[in-house]
Design an enzyme around this catalytic site. Structure first.
Site, PDB file in Angstrom:
ATOM      1  N   LYS A 107      64.650  71.694  42.565  1.00  0.00           N
ATOM      2  CA  LYS A 107      64.216  70.323  42.895  1.00  0.00           C
ATOM      3  C   LYS A 107      64.488  69.393  41.727  1.00  0.00           C
ATOM      4  CE  LYS A 107      60.598  70.202  40.002  1.00  0.00           C
ATOM      5  NZ  LYS A 107      60.584  69.408  38.791  1.00  0.00           N
ATOM      6  N   ASP A 115      54.274  73.514  42.138  1.00  0.00           N
ATOM      7  CA  ASP A 115      55.538  73.181  42.798  1.00  0.00           C
ATOM      8  C   ASP A 115      55.887  74.148  43.931  1.00  0.00           C
ATOM      9  OD1 ASP A 115      55.788  71.162  40.940  1.00  0.00           O
ATOM     10  OD2 ASP A 115      57.359  72.129  39.771  1.00  0.00           O
TER      11      ASP A 115
HETATM   12  P1  ATP Z   1      57.985  73.844  36.068  1.00  0.00           P
HETATM   13  O1  ATP Z   1      57.971  74.295  37.508  1.00  0.00           O
HETATM   14  O2  ATP Z   1      56.709  74.153  35.325  1.00  0.00           O
HETATM   15  O3  ATP Z   1      58.516  72.457  35.865  1.00  0.00           O
HETATM   16  P2  ATP Z   1      60.497  74.709  35.088  1.00  0.00           P
HETATM   17  O4  ATP Z   1      61.200  74.389  36.339  1.00  0.00           O
HETATM   18  O5  ATP Z   1      60.778  73.822  33.925  1.00  0.00           O
HETATM   19  O6  ATP Z   1      58.974  74.828  35.321  1.00  0.00           O
HETATM   20  P3  ATP Z   1      60.876  77.556  35.402  1.00  0.00           P
HETATM   21  O7  ATP Z   1      62.303  77.988  35.441  1.00  0.00           O
HETATM   22  O8  ATP Z   1      60.122  77.543  36.659  1.00  0.00           O
HETATM   23  O9  ATP Z   1      60.822  76.166  34.632  1.00  0.00           O
HETATM   24  O10 ATP Z   1      60.165  78.498  34.323  1.00  0.00           O
HETATM   25  C1  ATP Z   1      58.955  78.195  33.677  1.00  0.00           C
HETATM   26  C2  ATP Z   1      58.452  79.470  32.985  1.00  0.00           C
HETATM   27  O11 ATP Z   1      57.999  80.365  34.001  1.00  0.00           O
HETATM   28  C3  ATP Z   1      59.538  80.228  32.220  1.00  0.00           C
HETATM   29  O12 ATP Z   1      59.468  79.949  30.866  1.00  0.00           O
HETATM   30  C4  ATP Z   1      59.255  81.695  32.500  1.00  0.00           C
HETATM   31  O13 ATP Z   1      58.696  82.350  31.394  1.00  0.00           O
HETATM   32  C5  ATP Z   1      58.213  81.716  33.616  1.00  0.00           C
HETATM   33  N1  ATP Z   1      58.656  82.458  34.836  1.00  0.00           N
HETATM   34  C6  ATP Z   1      57.935  83.337  35.517  1.00  0.00           C
HETATM   35  N2  ATP Z   1      58.607  83.802  36.587  1.00  0.00           N
HETATM   36  C7  ATP Z   1      59.790  83.201  36.591  1.00  0.00           C
HETATM   37  C8  ATP Z   1      60.911  83.285  37.454  1.00  0.00           C
HETATM   38  N3  ATP Z   1      60.930  84.088  38.523  1.00  0.00           N
HETATM   39  N4  ATP Z   1      61.962  82.510  37.161  1.00  0.00           N
HETATM   40  C9  ATP Z   1      61.931  81.674  36.094  1.00  0.00           C
HETATM   41  N5  ATP Z   1      60.907  81.593  35.238  1.00  0.00           N
HETATM   42  C10 ATP Z   1      59.832  82.338  35.474  1.00  0.00           C
END
Ligand code: ATP
Length: 332
Positions: free
Chosen positions: A21, A152
């Site tokens: 997203k 989210d």
């Molecule tokens: P947010 O949804 O908080 O904005 P983001 O999109 O910036 O997060 P994500 O890729 O969702 O980032 O990852 C956030 C953190 O979640 C990572 O640092 C990781 O340690 C943890 N995490 C747990 N499970 C997963 C997964 N399946 N994929 C990615 N990250 C994960």
């Protein structure tokens, strides 16, 4: 309640995919006493997908391949594992073997990039495990479980374009005409969402101590109550990217830029090369550039790559669908 469309895979193996997203608007309220911020956000799902395959197993395990795989936790902290555990509990699969599932995640959505990749994996795991275990839960029921895992996750289940309130988990579908062409520029390193919110609070506190929070509509901690942009919603209904571009907004952008100043160069490069709008996605560091059409997006992708301001670029379109089952034999 809408039922999730059943789609059977070969016995014991089910794959679902979920999209990334971007936030077309992210309005962040003041820091609350409980440590959270009230949000008004406009989520927009784009065509960059993670795939999650689940299969029956005696005990739960997870394997991750692809973009940023080594940075993803492989234990109970993995959001797809948490989703599977929560769903098993909700549908009464209590014993270790009944709740056991092998989870394989193929990542294309970069980790800690502001694109909700982890939430997408949780949403895909909910959809896939609901099918594997014949859970029969509706989208609304999966969404309730998802909201406990991450703010989210309900949007990752729903997809499309939607207004999110509270912490982003209270969703209303937005009326959007047409489709939008985007270029996403990935940063060299991720940004932690809590770190970006903390930087946002610090910047606001500093602004407040300089007298910037004196206006009565601003809270004691230097932020106004978040408001949905009616101009943005009207532009989205018009389907005109030239109207949408200048209305993109993100209250977390100054904080993300303070933590990764090089992002300014990426945003400037996109604007210099004709992007209709240029914005940090969510908590960053991914930058999202809106283009007039597919050709303009291709040109923009080439120009941003040439400017050397990011690790990689991809071209995507939105709105993309929410987490959904992948037809057997078509998983990548
Ligand atoms: P947010 O949804 O908080 O904005 P983001 O999109 O910036 O997060 P994500 O890729 O969702 O980032 O990852 C956030 C953190 O979640 C990572 O640092 C990781 O340690 C943890 N995490 C747990 N499970 C997963 C997964 N399946 N994929 C990615 N990250 C994960």
């Amino acid at each position: 309640m809408t039922a999730v469309t059943p789609l059977r895979g070969p016995a014991g193996v089910v794959t679902a995919r979920a999209s990334a997203k971007v936030n077309l608007q992210l309005s962040v309220g003041p820091l609350r006493a409980d440590g959270f911020h009230d949000l008004v956000t406009v989520f927009h799902a784009v065509s960059l997908f993670d795939e999650v395959t689940v299969s029956s197993a005696d005990r739960t395990s997870v394997a991750v391949t692809g973009e940023g795989g080594p940075a993803v936790p492989l234990g109970p902290a993995n959001l797809a594992v948490r989703a599977a555990v929560a769903l098993a509990r909700a549908i009464g699969r209590r014993s270790r073997s009944a709740a056991g599932v092998r989870i394989e995640i193929r990542k294309r959505i970069p980790v800690a990039a502001g694109l909700a990749g982890g939430s997408g994996d949780a949403a895909a795991a909910l959809v896939a495990c609901n099918e594997l275990w014949h859970g029969g839960l509706s989208l609304a029921e999966l969404s309730e479980i998802g909201a406990l895992i991450g703010s989210d996750v309900p949007f990752s289940l729903a997809g499309g374009t939607a207004v999110g309130l509270h912490r982003g988990e209270q969703l209303t579908t937005a009326l959007v005409a047409g489709s939008y062409h985007w270029v996403l520029a990935f940063g060299a390193t991720g940004l932690s969402t809590p770190d970006v919110y903390a930087a946002c609070d610090r910047l606001r506190a500093a602004r407040g101590s300089e007298g910037g929070a004196a206006a009565p509509e601003l809270g004691a901690r230097g932020a106004a109550a978040p408001q949905l942009s009616t101009e943005l919603m009207a532009a989205l209904r018009s389907g005109d990217p030239a109207a949408v571009g200048p209305l993109l907004s993100n209250d977390l952008q100054p904080a993300a830029l303070s933590l990764q100043p090089l992002l300014r160069r990426a945003l400037a490069a996109g604007k210099d090369h004709g992007a209709l709008g240029a914005i940090v996605s969510g908590s960053g560091p991914t930058c999202a550039f809106l283009a007039a059409d597919a050709d303009a997006a291709s040109d923009l992708a080439v120009a941003i790559t040439g400017a050397g301001v990011c690790r990689a670029v991809v071209q995507v379109t939105g709105p993309a669908p929410g987490a959904s089952l992948v037809e057997p034999g078509t998983a990548s």
